[in-house]
Design an enzyme around this catalytic site. Structure first.
Site, mmCIF file in Angstrom:
data_model
loop_
_atom_site.group_PDB
_atom_site.id
_atom_site.type_symbol
_atom_site.label_atom_id
_atom_site.label_comp_id
_atom_site.label_asym_id
_atom_site.label_seq_id
_atom_site.Cartn_x
_atom_site.Cartn_y
_atom_site.Cartn_z
ATOM 1 C CG HIS A 12 5.317 4.290 5.977
ATOM 2 N ND1 HIS A 12 4.688 4.882 7.032
ATOM 3 C CD2 HIS A 12 6.503 4.958 5.846
ATOM 4 C CE1 HIS A 12 5.429 5.862 7.516
ATOM 5 N NE2 HIS A 12 6.543 5.929 6.813
ATOM 6 C CD GLU B 122 1.555 4.750 7.994
ATOM 7 O OE1 GLU B 122 1.547 5.508 7.005
ATOM 8 O OE2 GLU B 122 2.558 4.617 8.725
ATOM 9 N NE ARG C 211 5.841 11.754 10.306
ATOM 10 C CZ ARG C 211 6.997 11.538 9.697
ATOM 11 N NH1 ARG C 211 7.002 11.205 8.402
ATOM 12 N NH2 ARG C 211 8.137 11.650 10.361
#
Length: 324
Positions: free
Chosen positions: A291, A272, A243
């Protein structure tokens, strides 16, 4: 059953199929849903599937037909579980679907730093895409970066769950010494190797590579910060596929700038998508991917399959992977 998928694009941008789910009910798929659109789109749904669209208390209270929320991910912090329980709404997730893909990305990042294959492949292309450096070399070989062997190095892991353990197995196969943060969780050693538990300060001090796989909690937020970074080797490599907020972006950027650590590899960031002024994006020894560790075709196929199985199990009266 009316089934609404609020943000299906990232799981399935068109290369996979929702057909098996369509056999279970009337399915409406939205690629993306803004917060202001959530209630309208889910108004008549019995079943809602979401990845990142937040199912807050306010949203849940305004969906009278809702009986089930399926999270298209392992983490389920996007759902207000208290509100779901009060309404008797079943909430499920998809555990462990991306273990292999995320573990693979850890070592893609690590090898990017230690072997720089893409750097050399691009460097040696003919102009204008490269500068054909090898062609101009007076020697039979050419390199302009440090190249590092992994065998014998210490690989530290914070978070020894499914992904952390798989990462430990791969590190062990590279001949690395695997170490993990001490925890009350029973320890299963990697196949073909051993792993030693140790306190955080010792793990920071001894790790050549430190990989983060722990959940984001109040105690783990910014576990990598200005103080903990000072305890690490100047040659250390930090990898974060867990994370974004596990690290303080600004502290890591400054550590890279000052040479406190050698490299930071991350597939996740605190925000993000990131703002363009994120300090990590301007650091040459920060290697950031957008990601995508979870997004292999195989992992997304498993994700959709398990999510569909979860819905089928709920309809049959025997829900599985329940988190509420």
């Amino acid at each position: 059953m009316k089934i609404v998928i609020l943000d299906g694009y990232t799981a399935n941008p068109g290369d996979l199929s929702w057909d098996e789910l369509r056999n279970l009910g009337e399915v409406t798929v939205y690629d993306r849903t803004l917060p202001s659109e959530t209630i309208t789109r889910a108004q008549d749904a019995d079943i809602v599937l979401t990845n990142k669209v937040v199912m807050s208390k306010e949203v849940i209270e305004q969906l009278p037909h809702l009986r089930y929320i399926g999270v298209l991910a392992t983490g389920y912090n996007v759902v207000n579980l208290d509100s779901a329980r009060e309404r008797g709404i079943v909430v499920t997730n998809v555990p462990a679907y991306s273990t292999e893909s995320v573990a693979q990305m850890v070592f893609a990042h690590l090898l990017t730093v230690t072997n720089r294959v893409e750097h050399y492949a691009n460097l040696l292309r003919l102009p204008p895409r490269g500068r054909a450096a090898w062609c101009e070399s007076p020697d039979f070989c050419y390199w302009d970066t440090k190249l590092t062997e992994l065998a014998g190095k210490t690989f530290g892991i914070i978070g020894y769950g499914n992904i952390g353990r798989r990462v430990g197995e791969i590190a062990s196969a590279f001949g690395m010494r695997v170490r993990a943060l001490e925890s009350s969780t029973p320890l299963n050693p990697p196949q073909g190797g051993s792993v030693v538990r140790m306190p955080l300060d010792e793990l920071l001090r001894t790790s050549d590579v430190l990989s983060l796989h722990c959940p984001l909690t109040e105690s783990t937020k910014h576990i990598i910060n200005k103080e903990t970074l000072r305890k690490m080797k100047p040659t250390a490599i930090i990898i974060n596929t867990g994370r974004g907020p596990l690290v303080d972006d600004y502290a890591v950027a400054e550590a890279l700038k000052q040479g406190t650590i050698a490299a930071y590899c991350a597939d996740v960031l605190t925000e993000e998508p990131p703002q363009k002024d994120n300090p990590l994006l301007s650091q040459p020894h920060a290697y950031i991917t957008p990601h995508i560790a979870w997004a292999s075709t195989e992992a997304r196929t498993r994700l959709i399959q398990v999510a569909t199985d979860n819905v089928r199990a709920f309809i049959s009266g025997c829900p599985q992977n329940v988190v509420s």
